[in-house]
Design an enzyme around this catalytic site. Structure first.
Site, short mmCIF file in Angstrom:
data_model
loop_
_atom_site.label_atom_id
_atom_site.label_comp_id
_atom_site.label_asym_id
_atom_site.label_seq_id
_atom_site.Cartn_x
_atom_site.Cartn_y
_atom_site.Cartn_z
N LYS A 60 0.84 -1.20 0.00
CA LYS A 60 0.00 0.00 0.00
C LYS A 60 0.87 1.25 0.00
O LYS A 60 2.08 1.18 0.26
CB LYS A 60 -0.92 0.00 1.23
CG LYS A 60 -0.16 0.09 2.55
CD LYS A 60 -1.10 0.11 3.74
CE LYS A 60 -0.31 0.22 5.05
NZ LYS A 60 -1.20 0.33 6.22
N TYR A 290 15.02 30.50 7.28
CA TYR A 290 13.96 31.33 7.85
C TYR A 290 14.02 31.36 9.38
O TYR A 290 14.21 30.35 10.04
CB TYR A 290 12.59 30.79 7.43
CG TYR A 290 12.34 30.84 5.95
CD1 TYR A 290 12.38 32.05 5.25
CD2 TYR A 290 12.07 29.68 5.24
CE1 TYR A 290 12.15 32.09 3.89
CE2 TYR A 290 11.83 29.71 3.88
CZ TYR A 290 11.87 30.92 3.20
OH TYR A 290 11.64 30.96 1.85
#
Length: 432
Positions: A60, A290
């Site tokens: 999956k 940042y």
């Protein structure tokens, strides 16, 4: 073989004999390299632990980010008997790729395409509410559905509760007698098998045995009964029954806190790598990324790593390790959407000193060379290794090594119409 994402990456400039800084270059600026021999090794290891039970390879979520079709083929080559996915759409993609092995999909909504699943011979997990829709699909397709009844033994997600189990079994038997379905399997899922000392696994096992007895009394004779996941496959043989569902383990990652992949005999299959894209000297006190949460403590050289949270690297994982030319450096400052920074120390590249511009940068791999692993990044991000590999985004091309001829893609083109390039095998020679 390389299956590139539509990123516009082009073959990197290389030095003599296709190398730079002593390592082999691939055709991509960044890639997740998947070793299919590691997948095969892990399946064989889990099959030996599960014997005589069979193995379902859980592929999956695009095989936990490794690529569902190549991984499914490799797992079947190594002895997996079944494949497992969450969604019917994932199962249909495997069928479209020509994979005919027994295949179970277990997570549905009222919008799920049960008719397509029945038509493609996909086994359908059923928690109760789906039964009428599955039967309607079987009538429409004029073909009996293959159903695995799921019981909730304590995890609290999907699956019928123990209180309504006998009613679900009774209804399923009625439809089976009418030729509309076949109850192929009965299954449940464990909640804390990755913590072997916890008693809840014993409680779930006891509940599972009780519901199996109820189904047997009702006349159900399933082909497979399955409960065990990877940790239970490795630590709880009493949970194996006829089939184990191995997910994390086939990708070579440990489900246990305090036990490494190597200690379990597993080999991590994914290496996430790129190249250093920029390198510059800076003065003491230089802010990085940042927020200026990091400033250099002295004269230093910053290396730019062109992977970020858009590529699936957790934004919170400041301090995560990056290995460049045999040295592991922590990420400094905030991880941005497309890039992150490592502090290399005073390399003095602007004044003719040694430069690592263009050198390979490995975020994680199998750790065999002492380099970083997915577990290291999981610790930096405060998450688990499942999430680290699964979240690597489609923007990062997957490159496959150690493919067998039967595992090669039947398609001659990769996304975007670009023919896949050859990839070095373990010996460094181009694969056919």
């Amino acid at each position: 073989m390389i299956y590139p994402a539509a990123t516009g990456d082009r073959p990197a400039v290389t030095g003599p004999a296709g190398t730079s800084h002593g390592f082999n270059r691939t055709a991509h600026e960044r890639s997740a390299v998947i070793d299919l021999e590691a997948i095969r090794h892990n399946v064989r290891r889990l099959a030996a632990a599960a014997e005589p039970a069979k193995v379902m390879a859980v592929v999956k979520a695009d095989a936990y980010g490794h690529g569902a079709v190549p991984v499914a083929r490799a797992a079947l080559e190594a002895g997996a008997s079944w494949l497992g996915v969450a969604h019917i759409s994932e199962a249909l993609a495997l069928r479209a790729a020509g994979i005919e092995a027994p295949l179970l999909a277990w997570l549905h909504t009222p919008e799920s395409n049960f008719g397509a699943a029945v038509a493609a011979g996909v086994d359908i997990g059923c928690s109760g509410w789906e039964l009428e829709q599955i039967v309607a699909a079987a009538r429409e397709q004029e073909r009996p559905a293959r159903v695995h009844l799921k019981v909730d033994t304590g995890l609290g997600r999907n699956g019928a509760t123990v209180e309504v189990w006998d009613r679900l079994v009774g209804e399923a038997v009625e439809y089976q007698d009418q030729g509309l379905l076949r109850v192929v399997g009965i299954f449940s899922h464990l909640a804390v098998a990755d913590e072997p000392e916890r008693p809840e696994t014993d409680d779930q096992l006891a509940a599972f045995r009780e519901v199996l007895a109820i189904a047997e009394d009702a006349g159900v004779d399933p082909e497979v009964r399955h409960l065990a996941n990877t940790p239970a496959t490795l630590s709880r043989p009493d949970t194996h029954f006829d089939l184990v569902r191995a997910g994390l383990g086939i990708y070579g990652l440990s489900p246990f806190e305090g036990q490494t992949s190597e200690e379990l005999g597993l080999r991590p299959a994914m290496t996430l790598r790129t190249v250093v894209s920029h390198c510059k000297d800076v003065h003491s006190g230089q802010g990085v990324s940042y927020g200026f949460n990091y400033r250099t403590s002295g004269e230093s050289t910053l290396g730019l790593i062109p992977l970020g949270y858009a590529d699936g690297v957790p934004r919170v994982a400041t301090g995560g390790p990056v290995r460049v030319e045999g040295v592991t450096y922590p990420v400094v400052g905030r991880i941005a959407m497309d890039q992150m920074v490592i502090d290399l120390g005073p390399l003095d590249v602007t004044r003719g000193g040694h430069s690592v511009l263009g050198a390979e940068a490995v975020l994680f791999g199998d750790g065999s060379d002492g380099g970083p692993t997915a577990d290291d990044w999981a610790r930096a991000a405060g998450t688990n290794n499942y999430e680290i590999v699964t979240r690597i985004s489609p923007r990062v091309p997957r490159t496959y090594i150690n493919e067998s001829p039967s595992n090669e893609s039947p398609s001659s083109e990769a996304p975007g119409g670009e023919a896949p390039a050859s990839e070095p095998t373990a010996t460094g020679t181009p694969a056919p």
